[in-house]
Design a protein around this motif. Structure first.
Motif, PDB file in Angstrom:
ATOM      1  N   ALA A  89       0.835  -1.202   0.000  1.00 55.55           N
ATOM      2  CA  ALA A  89       0.000   0.000   0.000  1.00 55.55           C
ATOM      3  C   ALA A  89       0.870   1.252   0.000  1.00 55.55           C
ATOM      4  CB  ALA A  89      -0.937  -0.004   1.204  1.00 55.55           C
ATOM      5  N   THR A  90       1.927   1.230   0.794  1.00 53.72           N
ATOM      6  CA  THR A  90       2.825   2.386   0.875  1.00 53.72           C
ATOM      7  C   THR A  90       3.560   2.601  -0.448  1.00 53.72           C
ATOM      8  OG1 THR A  90       3.132   2.013   3.246  1.00 53.72           O
ATOM      9  CG2 THR A  90       4.769   3.381   2.138  1.00 53.72           C
ATOM     10  N   GLU A  91       4.041   1.533  -1.053  1.00 53.30           N
ATOM     11  CA  GLU A  91       4.791   1.655  -2.302  1.00 53.30           C
ATOM     12  C   GLU A  91       3.888   2.076  -3.457  1.00 53.30           C
ATOM     13  OE1 GLU A  91       7.010  -1.944  -2.873  1.00 53.30           O
ATOM     14  OE2 GLU A  91       8.255  -1.605  -1.095  1.00 53.30           O
ATOM     15  N   ALA A  92       2.663   1.564  -3.487  1.00 53.37           N
ATOM     16  CA  ALA A  92       1.721   2.021  -4.510  1.00 53.37           C
ATOM     17  C   ALA A  92       1.413   3.500  -4.328  1.00 53.37           C
ATOM     18  CB  ALA A  92       0.434   1.204  -4.441  1.00 53.37           C
ATOM     19  N   GLY A  93       1.304   3.933  -3.085  1.00 56.11           N
ATOM     20  CA  GLY A  93       1.088   5.349  -2.813  1.00 56.11           C
ATOM     21  C   GLY A  93       2.240   6.205  -3.305  1.00 56.11           C
ATOM     22  N   ALA A  94       3.471   5.711  -3.160  1.00 50.68           N
ATOM     23  CA  ALA A  94       4.634   6.455  -3.635  1.00 50.68           C
ATOM     24  C   ALA A  94       4.617   6.575  -5.162  1.00 50.68           C
ATOM     25  CB  ALA A  94       5.916   5.774  -3.165  1.00 50.68           C
ATOM     26  N   ILE A  95       4.198   5.522  -5.834  1.00 53.07           N
ATOM     27  CA  ILE A  95       4.056   5.571  -7.296  1.00 53.07           C
ATOM     28  C   ILE A  95       3.058   6.647  -7.686  1.00 53.07           C
ATOM     29  CG2 ILE A  95       3.148   4.287  -9.285  1.00 53.07           C
ATOM     30  CD1 ILE A  95       4.332   1.744  -7.972  1.00 53.07           C
ATOM     31  N   LEU A  96       1.947   6.701  -6.985  1.00 52.10           N
ATOM     32  CA  LEU A  96       0.907   7.680  -7.289  1.00 52.10           C
ATOM     33  C   LEU A  96       1.382   9.103  -7.017  1.00 52.10           C
ATOM     34  CD1 LEU A  96      -2.073   5.637  -5.872  1.00 52.10           C
ATOM     35  CD2 LEU A  96      -1.811   6.352  -8.255  1.00 52.10           C
ATOM     36  N   LEU A  97       2.125   9.309  -5.960  1.00 54.25           N
ATOM     37  CA  LEU A  97       2.646  10.651  -5.678  1.00 54.25           C
ATOM     38  C   LEU A  97       3.631  11.108  -6.754  1.00 54.25           C
ATOM     39  CD1 LEU A  97       3.229  10.521  -1.806  1.00 54.25           C
ATOM     40  CD2 LEU A  97       1.483  11.837  -3.015  1.00 54.25           C
ATOM     41  N   ARG A  98       4.487  10.196  -7.196  1.00 55.75           N
ATOM     42  CA  ARG A  98       5.434  10.555  -8.253  1.00 55.75           C
ATOM     43  C   ARG A  98       4.705  10.904  -9.541  1.00 55.75           C
ATOM     44  NH1 ARG A  98       8.468   6.268  -5.976  1.00 55.75           N
ATOM     45  NH2 ARG A  98       7.743   4.833  -7.592  1.00 55.75           N
ATOM     46  N   LEU A  99       3.699  10.124  -9.876  1.00 51.91           N
ATOM     47  CA  LEU A  99       2.913  10.397 -11.080  1.00 51.91           C
ATOM     48  C   LEU A  99       2.229  11.752 -10.972  1.00 51.91           C
ATOM     49  CD1 LEU A  99       1.820   9.173 -13.780  1.00 51.91           C
ATOM     50  CD2 LEU A  99      -0.150   8.384 -12.435  1.00 51.91           C
ATOM     51  N   GLN A 100       1.686  12.041  -9.818  1.00 50.22           N
ATOM     52  CA  GLN A 100       0.995  13.311  -9.577  1.00 50.22           C
ATOM     53  C   GLN A 100       1.951  14.485  -9.731  1.00 50.22           C
ATOM     54  OE1 GLN A 100      -0.475  14.050  -5.502  1.00 50.22           O
ATOM     55  NE2 GLN A 100      -2.535  14.078  -6.352  1.00 50.22           N
ATOM     56  N   ALA A 101       3.184  14.303  -9.297  1.00 47.55           N
ATOM     57  CA  ALA A 101       4.154  15.392  -9.309  1.00 47.55           C
ATOM     58  C   ALA A 101       4.827  15.575 -10.666  1.00 47.55           C
ATOM     59  CB  ALA A 101       5.221  15.148  -8.247  1.00 47.55           C
ATOM     60  N   ASP A 102       5.040  14.471 -11.396  1.00 48.83           N
ATOM     61  CA  ASP A 102       5.923  14.524 -12.559  1.00 48.83           C
ATOM     62  C   ASP A 102       5.254  14.334 -13.915  1.00 48.83           C
ATOM     63  OD1 ASP A 102       7.931  14.771 -10.669  1.00 48.83           O
ATOM     64  OD2 ASP A 102       8.439  12.629 -10.712  1.00 48.83           O
ATOM     65  N   SER A 103       4.019  13.851 -13.951  1.00 52.79           N
ATOM     66  CA  SER A 103       3.428  13.461 -15.232  1.00 52.79           C
ATOM     67  C   SER A 103       2.922  14.636 -16.058  1.00 52.79           C
ATOM     68  CB  SER A 103       2.270  12.489 -14.999  1.00 52.79           C
ATOM     69  OG  SER A 103       1.190  13.150 -14.346  1.00 52.79           O
ATOM     70  N   GLY A 104       2.614  15.748 -15.412  1.00 57.33           N
ATOM     71  CA  GLY A 104       1.995  16.861 -16.112  1.00 57.33           C
ATOM     72  C   GLY A 104       0.520  16.668 -16.354  1.00 57.33           C
ATOM     73  N   LEU A 105      -0.040  15.564 -15.859  1.00 53.05           N
ATOM     74  CA  LEU A 105      -1.466  15.279 -16.021  1.00 53.05           C
ATOM     75  C   LEU A 105      -2.248  15.847 -14.845  1.00 53.05           C
ATOM     76  CD1 LEU A 105      -1.191  11.515 -17.048  1.00 53.05           C
ATOM     77  CD2 LEU A 105      -1.554  13.459 -18.582  1.00 53.05           C
ATOM     78  N   ASP A 106      -3.536  16.022 -15.045  1.00 52.12           N
ATOM     79  CA  ASP A 106      -4.416  16.375 -13.934  1.00 52.12           C
ATOM     80  C   ASP A 106      -5.816  15.867 -14.244  1.00 52.12           C
ATOM     81  OD1 ASP A 106      -5.442  18.110 -15.813  1.00 52.12           O
ATOM     82  OD2 ASP A 106      -4.724  19.926 -14.837  1.00 52.12           O
ATOM     83  N   GLY A 107      -6.717  16.062 -13.299  1.00 52.00           N
ATOM     84  CA  GLY A 107      -8.104  15.681 -13.490  1.00 52.00           C
ATOM     85  C   GLY A 107      -8.289  14.216 -13.830  1.00 52.00           C
ATOM     86  N   LYS A 108      -9.226  13.922 -14.751  1.00 52.20           N
ATOM     87  CA  LYS A 108      -9.555  12.542 -15.094  1.00 52.20           C
ATOM     88  C   LYS A 108      -8.392  11.797 -15.723  1.00 52.20           C
ATOM     89  CE  LYS A 108     -14.536  13.258 -15.651  1.00 52.20           C
ATOM     90  NZ  LYS A 108     -15.701  13.178 -16.582  1.00 52.20           N
ATOM     91  N   ALA A 109      -7.573  12.504 -16.512  1.00 49.24           N
ATOM     92  CA  ALA A 109      -6.425  11.850 -17.143  1.00 49.24           C
ATOM     93  C   ALA A 109      -5.422  11.371 -16.094  1.00 49.24           C
ATOM     94  CB  ALA A 109      -5.752  12.802 -18.121  1.00 49.24           C
ATOM     95  N   LEU A 110      -5.188  12.184 -15.080  1.00 51.37           N
ATOM     96  CA  LEU A 110      -4.297  11.785 -13.995  1.00 51.37           C
ATOM     97  C   LEU A 110      -4.898  10.621 -13.219  1.00 51.37           C
ATOM     98  CD1 LEU A 110      -1.806  12.156 -12.203  1.00 51.37           C
ATOM     99  CD2 LEU A 110      -3.060  13.957 -10.974  1.00 51.37           C
ATOM    100  N   GLY A 111      -6.181  10.690 -12.928  1.00 49.40           N
ATOM    101  CA  GLY A 111      -6.833   9.610 -12.202  1.00 49.40           C
ATOM    102  C   GLY A 111      -6.756   8.291 -12.951  1.00 49.40           C
ATOM    103  N   LYS A 112      -6.983   8.321 -14.255  1.00 45.49           N
ATOM    104  CA  LYS A 112      -6.920   7.103 -15.072  1.00 45.49           C
ATOM    105  C   LYS A 112      -5.518   6.515 -15.073  1.00 45.49           C
ATOM    106  CE  LYS A 112      -8.193   5.378 -19.693  1.00 45.49           C
ATOM    107  NZ  LYS A 112      -6.913   4.712 -20.028  1.00 45.49           N
ATOM    108  N   ALA A 113      -4.527   7.364 -15.254  1.00 40.27           N
ATOM    109  CA  ALA A 113      -3.146   6.888 -15.242  1.00 40.27           C
ATOM    110  C   ALA A 113      -2.768   6.332 -13.874  1.00 40.27           C
ATOM    111  CB  ALA A 113      -2.202   8.022 -15.638  1.00 40.27           C
ATOM    112  N   GLY A 114      -3.231   6.977 -12.828  1.00 41.00           N
ATOM    113  CA  GLY A 114      -2.944   6.501 -11.482  1.00 41.00           C
ATOM    114  C   GLY A 114      -3.554   5.146 -11.215  1.00 41.00           C
ATOM    115  N   ASP A 115      -4.825   4.968 -11.591  1.00 35.19           N
ATOM    116  CA  ASP A 115      -5.482   3.667 -11.440  1.00 35.19           C
ATOM    117  C   ASP A 115      -4.676   2.576 -12.132  1.00 35.19           C
ATOM    118  OD1 ASP A 115      -7.822   4.011  -9.867  1.00 35.19           O
ATOM    119  OD2 ASP A 115      -8.859   4.944 -11.543  1.00 35.19           O
ATOM    120  N   GLU A 116      -4.256   2.842 -13.360  1.00 39.74           N
ATOM    121  CA  GLU A 116      -3.569   1.831 -14.161  1.00 39.74           C
ATOM    122  C   GLU A 116      -2.202   1.483 -13.577  1.00 39.74           C
ATOM    123  OE1 GLU A 116      -3.497   3.625 -17.992  1.00 39.74           O
ATOM    124  OE2 GLU A 116      -5.584   3.076 -18.470  1.00 39.74           O
ATOM    125  N   GLN A 117      -1.429   2.485 -13.200  1.00 38.68           N
ATOM    126  CA  GLN A 117      -0.079   2.215 -12.721  1.00 38.68           C
ATOM    127  C   GLN A 117      -0.082   1.553 -11.346  1.00 38.68           C
ATOM    128  OE1 GLN A 117       2.912   5.233 -13.119  1.00 38.68           O
ATOM    129  NE2 GLN A 117       2.170   5.917 -15.115  1.00 38.68           N
TER     130      GLN A 117
END
Length: 249
Positions: A15-43
């Motif tokens: 759970a902690t490591e998946a959370g770290a993946i999501l934080l990195r995606l949130q910070a570095d992907s340049g995505l937001d909103g639904k696109a960020l949520g979709k990418a987060g779910d998948e990764q």
């Protein structure tokens, strides 16, 4: 000799490591909103599925992001995961989202970890939280977008303040952490929404049940699990009585 990783430790780590993946995606992907949520779910889902299959190859897995394979129901041990609980909140850059990793054995939630990455916390059934004294007035958690009428009615009867919040995991952990006293949900959920929160909450000594007081059952063919109550044990009888007295919908 390497000591095998316990189920509790595995759930907390993943759970902690998946959370770290999501934080990195949130910070570095340049995505937001639904696109960020979709990418987060998948990764997060890809990470959890790969990790659980490697660590516990004989166990079944039920994930929000995977097809519901009911052959899992014949397996005693089933991991039930929500890779990103609160996709909307995550996409909006809020902190009230979570990652759920739970293990149900013979239909009972026995192991759970809920990561709150936006707060830098992971709560686990393997390390129960010491409950704090009840607040005054009482505080009841409700959806920040769709407060359930039943919860609003019960809050009125017990004189509780409404506390709007995002994901189911964030709301459940707010009770565990002493930020609220009651989480009554009647608006529809699935097993992955509440299995890990239920395991963490009951390990902390909170009351957990369906809204009618019956037990919560997991690894069912139909994972729909529409209602729950998590609250301080001394409040359970009163809240359940008030729910039963509500007019039928």
């Amino acid at each position: 000799m390497t000591v095998p990783e316990s189920d509790e430790r595995l759930a907390e780590r993943l759970a902690t490591e998946a959370g770290a993946i999501l934080l990195r995606l949130q910070a570095d992907s340049g995505l937001d909103g639904k696109a960020l949520g979709k990418a987060g779910d998948e990764q997060a889902n890809a990470f959890l599925m790969q990790s659980l299959r490697a660590a516990r190859p004989d166990d079944a897995i039920l994930s929000e992001e995977e097809q519901n394979d009911t052959r899992r129901c014949a397996v005693s041990r089933a991991w039930i995961v929500d890779p990103l609980d609160g996709t909307r909140e995550y996409g909006e850059g809020r902190t009230d989202w979570a990652v759920h990793v739970a293990l149900a054995i013979d239909g009972v939630a026995v192991v759970g970890a809920v990561a709150l990455p936006g707060l830098g916390l992971t709560l686990s059934s393997g390390a129960p939280v010491k409950l704090q004294p009840a607040g005054s007035p009482l505080r009841m958690l409700v959806s920040r977008t769709r407060p359930a009428s039943e919860a609003v009615a019960v809050a009125r009867e017990v004189g509780a303040e409404l506390v709007p919040m995002g994901s189911a995991g964030a709301k459940a952990m707010a009770v565990v952490r002493g930020e609220a006293d009651i989480y009554l949900h009647t608006g529809g959920q699935y097993e992955w929404d509440n299995c890990a929160p239920i395991a963490v909450a009951q390990a902390a000594g909170l009351h957990v049940s369906r809204a009618d007081g019956s037990p919560l059952a997991y690894n069912c063919a139909d994972p729909y699990l529409p209602d729950l109550l998590i609250c301080r044990a001394e409040l359970a009888d009163r809240v359940l009585a008030l729910v039963r007295a509500l007019p039928a919908a």
